[in-house]
Enzyme design. Structure first.
Site, PDB file in Angstrom:
ATOM      1  N   ASN A   9       0.869  -1.179   0.000  1.00 30.94           N
ATOM      2  CA  ASN A   9       0.000   0.000   0.000  1.00 30.94           C
ATOM      3  C   ASN A   9       0.907   1.229   0.000  1.00 30.94           C
ATOM      4  O   ASN A   9       1.498   1.560   1.018  1.00 30.94           O
ATOM      5  CB  ASN A   9      -0.891  -0.041   1.262  1.00 30.94           C
ATOM      6  CG  ASN A   9      -1.715   1.218   1.419  1.00 30.94           C
ATOM      7  OD1 ASN A   9      -1.820   2.024   0.498  1.00 30.94           O
ATOM      8  ND2 ASN A   9      -2.301   1.389   2.599  1.00 30.94           N
ATOM      9  N   TRP A  10       0.985   1.870  -1.162  1.00 33.19           N
ATOM     10  CA  TRP A  10       1.932   2.989  -1.302  1.00 33.19           C
ATOM     11  C   TRP A  10       1.392   4.274  -0.674  1.00 33.19           C
ATOM     12  O   TRP A  10       2.126   5.252  -0.593  1.00 33.19           O
ATOM     13  CB  TRP A  10       2.261   3.213  -2.771  1.00 33.19           C
ATOM     14  CG  TRP A  10       2.957   2.042  -3.428  1.00 33.19           C
ATOM     15  CD1 TRP A  10       3.353   0.865  -2.835  1.00 33.19           C
ATOM     16  CD2 TRP A  10       3.336   1.934  -4.806  1.00 33.19           C
ATOM     17  NE1 TRP A  10       3.952   0.041  -3.755  1.00 33.19           N
ATOM     18  CE2 TRP A  10       3.960   0.679  -4.980  1.00 33.19           C
ATOM     19  CE3 TRP A  10       3.205   2.770  -5.920  1.00 33.19           C
ATOM     20  CZ2 TRP A  10       4.450   0.244  -6.212  1.00 33.19           C
ATOM     21  CZ3 TRP A  10       3.690   2.349  -7.145  1.00 33.19           C
ATOM     22  CH2 TRP A  10       4.309   1.102  -7.287  1.00 33.19           C
ATOM     23  N   LYS A  11       0.128   4.286  -0.332  1.00 32.60           N
ATOM     24  CA  LYS A  11      -0.501   5.483   0.276  1.00 32.60           C
ATOM     25  C   LYS A  11      -0.241   6.710  -0.608  1.00 32.60           C
ATOM     26  O   LYS A  11      -0.220   6.590  -1.827  1.00 32.60           O
ATOM     27  CB  LYS A  11       0.005   5.680   1.701  1.00 32.60           C
ATOM     28  CG  LYS A  11      -0.073   4.399   2.529  1.00 32.60           C
ATOM     29  CD  LYS A  11       0.154   4.632   3.977  1.00 32.60           C
ATOM     30  CE  LYS A  11       0.186   3.297   4.693  1.00 32.60           C
ATOM     31  NZ  LYS A  11       0.223   3.423   6.130  1.00 32.60           N
ATOM     32  N   HIS A  95      -9.341   0.998   5.179  1.00 33.13           N
ATOM     33  CA  HIS A  95      -8.029   1.184   5.822  1.00 33.13           C
ATOM     34  C   HIS A  95      -8.195   2.116   7.015  1.00 33.13           C
ATOM     35  O   HIS A  95      -9.017   3.041   6.984  1.00 33.13           O
ATOM     36  CB  HIS A  95      -7.032   1.765   4.809  1.00 33.13           C
ATOM     37  CG  HIS A  95      -5.627   1.721   5.311  1.00 33.13           C
ATOM     38  ND1 HIS A  95      -5.131   2.661   6.199  1.00 33.13           N
ATOM     39  CD2 HIS A  95      -4.625   0.833   5.099  1.00 33.13           C
ATOM     40  CE1 HIS A  95      -3.881   2.353   6.489  1.00 33.13           C
ATOM     41  NE2 HIS A  95      -3.548   1.240   5.839  1.00 33.13           N
ATOM     42  N   GLU A  97      -6.533   4.499   7.968  1.00 37.22           N
ATOM     43  CA  GLU A  97      -6.320   5.926   7.671  1.00 37.22           C
ATOM     44  C   GLU A  97      -7.567   6.542   7.052  1.00 37.22           C
ATOM     45  O   GLU A  97      -7.744   7.759   7.098  1.00 37.22           O
ATOM     46  CB  GLU A  97      -5.074   6.095   6.778  1.00 37.22           C
ATOM     47  CG  GLU A  97      -3.813   5.900   7.611  1.00 37.22           C
ATOM     48  CD  GLU A  97      -2.624   5.331   6.868  1.00 37.22           C
ATOM     49  OE1 GLU A  97      -2.593   5.369   5.623  1.00 37.22           O
ATOM     50  OE2 GLU A  97      -1.706   4.833   7.559  1.00 37.22           O
ATOM     51  N   GLU A 167      -5.338  -5.270  10.748  1.00 36.88           N
ATOM     52  CA  GLU A 167      -4.346  -4.211  10.909  1.00 36.88           C
ATOM     53  C   GLU A 167      -4.589  -3.465  12.226  1.00 36.88           C
ATOM     54  O   GLU A 167      -5.407  -2.529  12.264  1.00 36.88           O
ATOM     55  CB  GLU A 167      -4.462  -3.221   9.747  1.00 36.88           C
ATOM     56  CG  GLU A 167      -4.144  -3.826   8.408  1.00 36.88           C
ATOM     57  CD  GLU A 167      -3.468  -2.807   7.499  1.00 36.88           C
ATOM     58  OE1 GLU A 167      -2.369  -3.103   7.038  1.00 36.88           O
ATOM     59  OE2 GLU A 167      -4.017  -1.733   7.293  1.00 36.88           O
ATOM     60  N   GLY A 173       2.544   1.953  10.706  1.00 37.16           N
ATOM     61  CA  GLY A 173       3.486   3.055  10.521  1.00 37.16           C
ATOM     62  C   GLY A 173       4.196   3.475  11.791  1.00 37.16           C
ATOM     63  O   GLY A 173       4.812   4.537  11.839  1.00 37.16           O
ATOM     64  N   SER A 213       3.608  -2.496  10.403  1.00 36.84           N
ATOM     65  CA  SER A 213       5.064  -2.505  10.586  1.00 36.84           C
ATOM     66  C   SER A 213       5.712  -3.836  10.196  1.00 36.84           C
ATOM     67  O   SER A 213       6.661  -4.285  10.847  1.00 36.84           O
ATOM     68  CB  SER A 213       5.423  -2.124  12.028  1.00 36.84           C
ATOM     69  OG  SER A 213       4.965  -0.806  12.302  1.00 36.84           O
ATOM     70  N   GLY A 234       2.843  -1.208   4.329  1.00 41.14           N
ATOM     71  CA  GLY A 234       2.905   0.211   4.000  1.00 41.14           C
ATOM     72  C   GLY A 234       4.338   0.633   3.730  1.00 41.14           C
ATOM     73  O   GLY A 234       4.869   0.444   2.631  1.00 41.14           O
ATOM     74  N   GLY A 235       4.984   1.180   4.758  1.00 41.74           N
ATOM     75  CA  GLY A 235       6.328   1.766   4.608  1.00 41.74           C
ATOM     76  C   GLY A 235       7.329   0.886   3.881  1.00 41.74           C
ATOM     77  O   GLY A 235       8.070   1.357   3.009  1.00 41.74           O
TER      78      GLY A 235
HETATM   79  C1  PEP Z   1      -0.644  -0.064   6.176  1.00 42.43           C
HETATM   80  O1  PEP Z   1      -0.702   1.116   5.901  1.00 42.43           O
HETATM   81  O2  PEP Z   1      -1.560  -0.807   5.814  1.00 42.43           O
HETATM   82  C2  PEP Z   1       0.493  -0.545   6.940  1.00 42.43           C
HETATM   83  C3  PEP Z   1       0.418  -1.732   7.436  1.00 42.43           C
HETATM   84  O3  PEP Z   1       1.551   0.330   7.089  1.00 42.43           O
HETATM   85  P1  PEP Z   1       2.997  -0.032   7.703  1.00 42.43           P
HETATM   86  O4  PEP Z   1       3.444  -1.312   7.067  1.00 42.43           O
HETATM   87  O5  PEP Z   1       3.854   1.136   7.337  1.00 42.43           O
HETATM   88  O6  PEP Z   1       2.811  -0.179   9.183  1.00 42.43           O
END
Ligand code: PEP
Length: 253
Positions: A9-11, A95, A97, A167, A173, A213, A234-235
């Site tokens: 997920n590049w956000k 999500h 966010e 999640e 994040g 994470s 994500g990251g």
């Molecule tokens: C996400 O945004 O779905 C996520 C899991 O982010 P991260 O891996 O950065 O915690």
């Protein structure tokens, strides 16, 4: 046996040039990876270009969100048909966010799941508790409320191919990752609910990703947890090396 599914997920990150490099790097790595399904969810403006670059790599393209309506006066939103038009096969819905940043309710997520399924998009439905909810011993209630609202009204055949992403909001994040026991317990809660609400065989067929994470150094351990069927990342999905490291972790677990 469920094939693990890992999605990046590049956000609201990357630019066109780095998106191209990222796709090329992941595409190259795909040749040495077996037994894992891989997808990317770029920002809306790059979907079409990334779809072209993905070519026949086998990597799926996902939207990061969509509206439940098919069209109209919804400034800034996109519809299921628009995602399909640019080559998406999947869409991330609910999500945290969107839920916590934009006040999206479990019921609105439910409407999006209906719209995605009607359009033929495969939803990746995110559910998860905040730190406050976990500390208040409300994790199970929150997960089940979000699941009930997202999947109410469906039959199991309507939901074929469904992917759920557990999640925990406190792990997204933050660099704080759920322990294998916490992840295992949450996945078990969701799978038991699917079995009760639908059937055992359906519950066994649904892939439930862990997200929060995930990094190359914890991926294999998390993927080895009973009931964890991949990851939403994500990251660590923004650079080739860590993302490919996670993909390798999923194939070695
Ligand atoms: C996400 O945004 O779905 C996520 C899991 O982010 P991260 O891996 O950065 O915690």
């Amino acid at each position: 046996m469920r094939t693990p599914v890992i999605a990046g997920n590049w956000k609201m990150n990357t630019d066109a040039a780095s998106a191209r490099d990222l796709v090329a790097g992941i595409g190259q790595a795909m040749a040495e990876l077996n037994g894992v399904e891989v997808g990317v969810a770029p920002p809306f403006p790059y979907l079409e270009m990334v779809g072209r670059e993905l070519g026949n790599s086998g990597i799926f393209l996902a939207g990061q969100d969509m509206h439940w309506e098919t069209g109209g006066a919804f400034t800034g939103d996109v519809s299921s048909a628009m995602l399909l038009d640019v080559g998406c096969t999947h869409v991330i819905l609910g999500h945290s966010e969107r839920r916590h940043g934009w006040g999206e309710t479990p019921e609105q997520v439910g409407k999006k799941v209906v719209a995605a399924k009607e359009a033929g998009l495969k939803p990746i439905v995110c559910v998860g508790e905040t730190l406050e909810e976990r500390q208040g011993d409300r994790t199970k209630d929150v997960l089940l409320h979000q699941a009930e609202a997202a999947f109410a009204g469906f039959s199991e055949s309507d939901l074929a191919g469904l992917i759920i992403a557990y999640e925990p909001v406190w792990a997204i994040g933050t660099g704080v990752v759920a322990t294998t026991a916490q992840a295992g317990e949450a996945h078990q809660i969701l799978r038991a609910w699917l079995a009760e609400r639908f059937s055992n065989s359906f519950a066994e067929s649904v892939r439930i990703q862990y997200g929060g994470s995930v990094k190359p150094d914890n991926a294999a351990e998390l993927m080895a947890v009973d009931g964890v069927d991949g990851a939403l990342v994500g990251g660590a999905s923004l650079k080739v090396e860590p993302f490919v490291g996670i993909l390798r972790g999923a194939t070695s677990s």
